[in-house]
Design a protein around this motif. Structure first.
Motif, PDB file in Angstrom:
ATOM      1  N   GLY A 108       2.657 -23.051  -2.965  1.00  0.00           N
ATOM      2  CA  GLY A 108       1.379 -23.767  -3.216  1.00  0.00           C
ATOM      3  C   GLY A 108       0.291 -22.770  -3.532  1.00  0.00           C
ATOM      4  N   GLY A 109       1.298 -21.645  -3.925  1.00  0.00           N
ATOM      5  CA  GLY A 109      -0.191 -20.536  -5.023  1.00  0.00           C
ATOM      6  C   GLY A 109      -0.637 -20.177  -4.410  1.00  0.00           C
ATOM      7  N   ALA A 110      -0.154 -19.869  -2.651  1.00  0.00           N
ATOM      8  CA  ALA A 110      -1.270 -19.034  -1.810  1.00  0.00           C
ATOM      9  C   ALA A 110      -0.455 -17.519  -1.232  1.00  0.00           C
ATOM     10  CB  ALA A 110      -1.202 -19.585  -0.345  1.00  0.00           C
ATOM     11  N   PHE A 111      -1.513 -16.512  -1.329  1.00  0.00           N
ATOM     12  CA  PHE A 111      -0.880 -14.439  -1.161  1.00  0.00           C
ATOM     13  C   PHE A 111      -0.503 -14.511   0.377  1.00  0.00           C
ATOM     14  CE2 PHE A 111      -2.576 -10.926  -2.653  1.00  0.00           C
ATOM     15  CZ  PHE A 111      -1.461 -10.084  -1.618  1.00  0.00           C
ATOM     16  N   ALA A 171       7.137   0.813  -5.780  1.00  0.00           N
ATOM     17  CA  ALA A 171       6.718   0.457  -5.214  1.00  0.00           C
ATOM     18  C   ALA A 171       5.554  -0.441  -6.118  1.00  0.00           C
ATOM     19  CB  ALA A 171       5.795   0.652  -4.702  1.00  0.00           C
ATOM     20  N   ARG A 172       4.928   0.505  -7.115  1.00  0.00           N
ATOM     21  CA  ARG A 172       4.158  -1.040  -7.894  1.00  0.00           C
ATOM     22  C   ARG A 172       4.891  -1.353  -9.198  1.00  0.00           C
ATOM     23  NH1 ARG A 172      -0.728   2.422  -9.350  1.00  0.00           N
ATOM     24  NH2 ARG A 172      -0.991   1.442 -10.856  1.00  0.00           N
ATOM     25  N   GLN A 173       5.639  -1.606  -9.123  1.00  0.00           N
ATOM     26  CA  GLN A 173       6.688  -2.899 -10.000  1.00  0.00           C
ATOM     27  C   GLN A 173       7.062  -3.797  -9.381  1.00  0.00           C
ATOM     28  OE1 GLN A 173      10.324  -1.057 -11.835  1.00  0.00           O
ATOM     29  NE2 GLN A 173      11.551  -3.262 -11.838  1.00  0.00           N
ATOM     30  N   ALA A 174       7.142  -3.718  -7.802  1.00  0.00           N
ATOM     31  CA  ALA A 174       7.235  -5.019  -7.240  1.00  0.00           C
ATOM     32  C   ALA A 174       6.884  -5.190  -6.535  1.00  0.00           C
ATOM     33  CB  ALA A 174       7.970  -4.284  -5.717  1.00  0.00           C
ATOM     34  N   ILE A 186       3.250 -10.160  -7.513  1.00  0.00           N
ATOM     35  CA  ILE A 186       1.794 -10.142  -6.651  1.00  0.00           C
ATOM     36  C   ILE A 186       0.858 -10.087  -7.573  1.00  0.00           C
ATOM     37  CG2 ILE A 186       0.484 -10.341  -5.249  1.00  0.00           C
ATOM     38  CD1 ILE A 186       2.622 -10.859  -3.773  1.00  0.00           C
ATOM     39  N   SER A 187       0.958  -9.007  -8.611  1.00  0.00           N
ATOM     40  CA  SER A 187      -0.214  -8.854  -9.669  1.00  0.00           C
ATOM     41  C   SER A 187      -0.247  -9.448 -10.394  1.00  0.00           C
ATOM     42  CB  SER A 187       0.273  -7.698  -9.858  1.00  0.00           C
ATOM     43  OG  SER A 187      -0.528  -7.217 -11.057  1.00  0.00           O
ATOM     44  N   ALA A 230      -3.942  -6.235  -5.532  1.00  0.00           N
ATOM     45  CA  ALA A 230      -3.078  -6.353  -4.400  1.00  0.00           C
ATOM     46  C   ALA A 230      -2.296  -6.130  -3.892  1.00  0.00           C
ATOM     47  CB  ALA A 230      -1.689  -6.830  -6.182  1.00  0.00           C
ATOM     48  N   ALA A 231      -2.514  -4.440  -3.523  1.00  0.00           N
ATOM     49  CA  ALA A 231      -2.025  -3.451  -2.854  1.00  0.00           C
ATOM     50  C   ALA A 231      -3.202  -3.730  -1.987  1.00  0.00           C
ATOM     51  CB  ALA A 231      -2.106  -2.377  -3.442  1.00  0.00           C
TER      52      ALA A 231
END
Length: 698
Positions: A348-351, A403-406, A411-412, A422-423
């Motif tokens: 549904g697009g929720a984080f 970590a940044r790539q994931a 997320i980002s 995002a983090a």
């Protein structure tokens, strides 16, 4: 002589060893951490035990006791991969496990699932009715046990390849003769079967809960028993011959034999050790009111400890999954929120964050072991809170770019925000979820967090401690000397414990001494059971203690609360003490009590305890100056919960001395954990090495 506490988590296995100091001046304590081995926990346990013995400079043969907290039984229930169970039950009551109590898990859902029906612990075809009948309230035999039917049922289950069998007859808690005879017959037919009687596993009223508890014992028992005995054998093969003790759900430890037979008693083994570690932290910090926050790699566990007393859940709340289990459990709640919890965007697009975890394998993306999904640990790395060159004291190399790539990929970019945003969002969502659970275990149960200190431990707890204390309005944050090992420390702070219970329904209004004598007989017999168990473990009489509990309710209520029974036989003269104890407990739990309503004793419970020596945690050196520069390592930019980035000094926590103060922003680094001190807060070091983190006041 040495003793070891071993706590197995989803990501790491934590160990603490206490041994005689080589100088003969007391005890020395050693800490260690190894990666967990989910496929076979015993491999990680054995590896950790041998390594910590080497660190301590002792021979494995010097270890006299190992206390183990395990998640084997818990994992079986989560993964629902236990044994195929067969059931012998009273004719006409075959479907009790299916019917349950007709409670809807979700009152307003039309598509809800009923787990005890969709995933039964015992399939209907394996529930075989047996002719027999007992009558309440005395348990007199109305219809004799049909032994031929029992034998035929055992043959049938054997032919189906079922070797885990439960025997659950109506009213067996009043008279267990039929269950014991049926068990003997099953063992004749199936000598290698894992057989459980309801009168042995949950000798109390309420047939659905009693049957469900026994079924759960048979469901998790074979694999759990195999694991415990296999671990015992491996330890022996490696030159260790310790007394192996297992942490139980009730906060006590017991033997491999008992926990193999009654595996249902260790369903919360791993969680209980963490709570006992929180109580220990409160003791060494002189802080009686504690909210424990134990955040590991896979999950976060929370408990409220008022006035230093570990709470036991009410029977109505003792569920594992959706299955009622009438086994005493520490009041602890758990959720899928740890360093390995995976962040994702749902359909549904929720984080969202958790409950799915990367676990020990492949682990967070930054571990470089093949994980590609972003986790909480990855977010902490991106925010600069975990330094790649000092993670686990440098023992585990991590890659910040992975970590940044994931986070960028998952997320980002989908949310069109920066990697840092995002983090930070991952951390905020995690803390929001956890704060709601903490409130459910404290505020919702009548405890004001403003009167409690929040104890943050586990490998990830001290990173989130201040944010959670702010969210729930706790008065301060406590961080133990070894946050990542605190659950293992709790294992060595735990007493050996046996519990036996029996239902003895008795309304106390206008009661006669003859009825009280019936209760006294039950108390005496249960006390003998505890005494025999402790003596069998080599505990001398002068080291034994007993707690006598009456589980009471107001006449007509559905469930009971615990009330202490005074010393000596119950008489008409001291009966009021039981009533008053119940009224006080009811007032603590619900905020009110009815002193003029009839009280009913439902169950008598005896808890036999043998005290174990307390861990002698060494004091640290007292500071002679306020200068903390010798502990300073370096500075690096770090983003805090306010979204601002500060040049943040790193301090080596082991170099700090008692009396030192560290003002935020700061990060305290040690081998097993990292502590975050945000701007506006100060961490003060106590004599035991414990940190107290408080807001700086003008």
């Amino acid at each position: 002589m040495a003793r070891i506490g071993v706590d197995v988590g989803g990501t790491f296995t934590d160990l603490v060893l206490e041994a005689e100091d080589k100088n003969g001046e007391g005890k020395a304590v050693f800490l260690h951490k190894v990666a967990s081995t989910p496929a076979d926990q015993s491999e990680g346990v054995l590896k950790g035990v041998l390594e910590i013995c080497n660190i301590a400079g002792i021979s494995p043969s010097d270890v006299r006791m190992i206390v183990h907290g395990t998640t084997v039984a818990t994992n079986i229930t989560i993964e629902h991969n236990g044994a195929e169970v067969g059931m012998l039950t009273t004719r006409g009551f075959r479907d009790i496990l299916h019917i349950g109590r007709h409670k809807r898990p979700h009152n307003f859902s039309l598509q809800f699932d009923v787990p005890w029906q969709s995933k039964p612990l015992v399939k209907r075809r394996n529930r075989i009715p047996i002719t027999e009948r007992l009558l309440p309230p005395s348990g007199t035999i109305d219809q004799a046990l049909d032994e031929n039917e029992v034998r035929a049922a055992a043959e049938c289950l054997k032919s189906r390849g079922i070797y885990s069998v439960i025997i659950c007859f109506m009213y067996s808690f009043l008279n267990d003769a039929h269950e014991q005879r049926a068990k003997a017959i099953v063992r004749e037919v199936m000598p290698d079967a894992y057989v459980s009687c309801s009168s042995e596993i949950a000798n109390v009223m309420r047939e659905y809960e009693r049957f469900s508890t026994t079924a759960m014992n048979a469901f998790v028992g074979p694999k759990t028993s195999h694991y415990l005995r296999n671990l015992e054998r491996k330890l022996g093969s490696a030159g260790l011959s310790p007394h192996l003790r297992i942490m139980q759900s009730n906060g006590g430890v017991s033997t491999v034999d008992k926990c193999s037979r009654e595996a249902v008693t260790i369903l919360m083994s791993g969680l209980a050790g963490g709570v006992m570690g929180g109580r220990w932290l409160g003791e060494i910090s002189d802080t009686p009111n504690i909210i424990t926050v134990d955040i590991g790699g896979t999950s976060a566990d929370f408990s409220t400890i008022p006035d230093g007393q570990v709470k036991v859940m009410n029977p109505r709340d003792t569920y594992v999954g959706a299955y009622p289990v009438l086994s005493p459990m520490i009041d602890v709640v758990t959720m899928g929120a740890g360093g390995g919890s995976i962040a994702y965007i749902d359909e549904g697009g929720a984080f969202r964050v958790g409950p799915r975890s990367a676990g020990a394998a492949p682990g967070p993306a930054c571990y470089g072991r093949g994980g590609t999904e972003p986790t909480v640990t990855d977010a902490q790395v991106v925010l600069g809170r975990l330094d790649p060159d000092h993670f686990l004291g440098g023992d585990l190399a991590i890659d910040a770019e992975l970590a940044r790539q994931a986070i960028r990929t998952h997320i980002s970019e989908p949310l069109n925000i920066t990697v840092e945003q995002a983090a930070l969002g991952i951390i905020r969502i995690l803390n929001s979820n956890m704060s709601l659970t903490i409130r459910a275990n404290s505020v919702a149960k009548g405890y004001d967090p403003r009167e409690f200190s929040l104890a943050a431990y586990g490998g990830a707890g001290p990173l989130n401690g201040v944010a959670l204390a702010e969210a729930v309005s706790a008065k301060e944050v406590l961080v133990p000397p070894a946050p990542g090992i605190t659950a293992a420390i709790g294992l060595l702070e735990t007493d050996m414990q046996y519990e036996f219970a029996r239902s003895v329904l008795l309304v106390l209004k206008n009661v006669q001494q003859a009825s009280l004598d019936r209760v006294n007989c039950a108390i005496d017999e249960l006390t003998r059971f505890c005494q025999d168990s402790l003596q069998a473990d080599g505990v001398p009489a002068d080291k034994q203690s007993y707690q006598r509990i009456a589980e009471c309710r107001y006449h007509g209520q559905g469930f009971e609360l615990r009330a202490d029974i005074p010393d000596g036989p119950l008489t008409l003269e001291n009966l009021d003490a039981v009533k008053q104890n119940f009224h006080e407990q009811h007032r603590r739990d619900y905020g009110w009590a009815f002193s003029d309503v009839d009280v009913e004793i439902v169950t008598v419970r005896i808890v036999g305890t043998a005290k174990t020596p307390r861990l002698r945690w060494p004091d640290i050196e007292v500071a002679t100056t306020s200068d903390i520069s010798p502990a300073l390592m370096y500075e690096r930019p770090t983003t805090f919960d306010d979204g601002k980035t500060y040049a943040t000094p790193r301090y080596a926590r082991p170099r700090l001395k008692s009396g030192h103060e560290v003002a935020g922003p700061a990060i305290l680094i040690q081998h097993d954990s990292t502590t975050l001190v945000p701007p506006g807060y100060v961490a003060r070091v106590g004599i035991s090495g414990t940190l107290k983190i408080n807001r700086i006041t003008a």
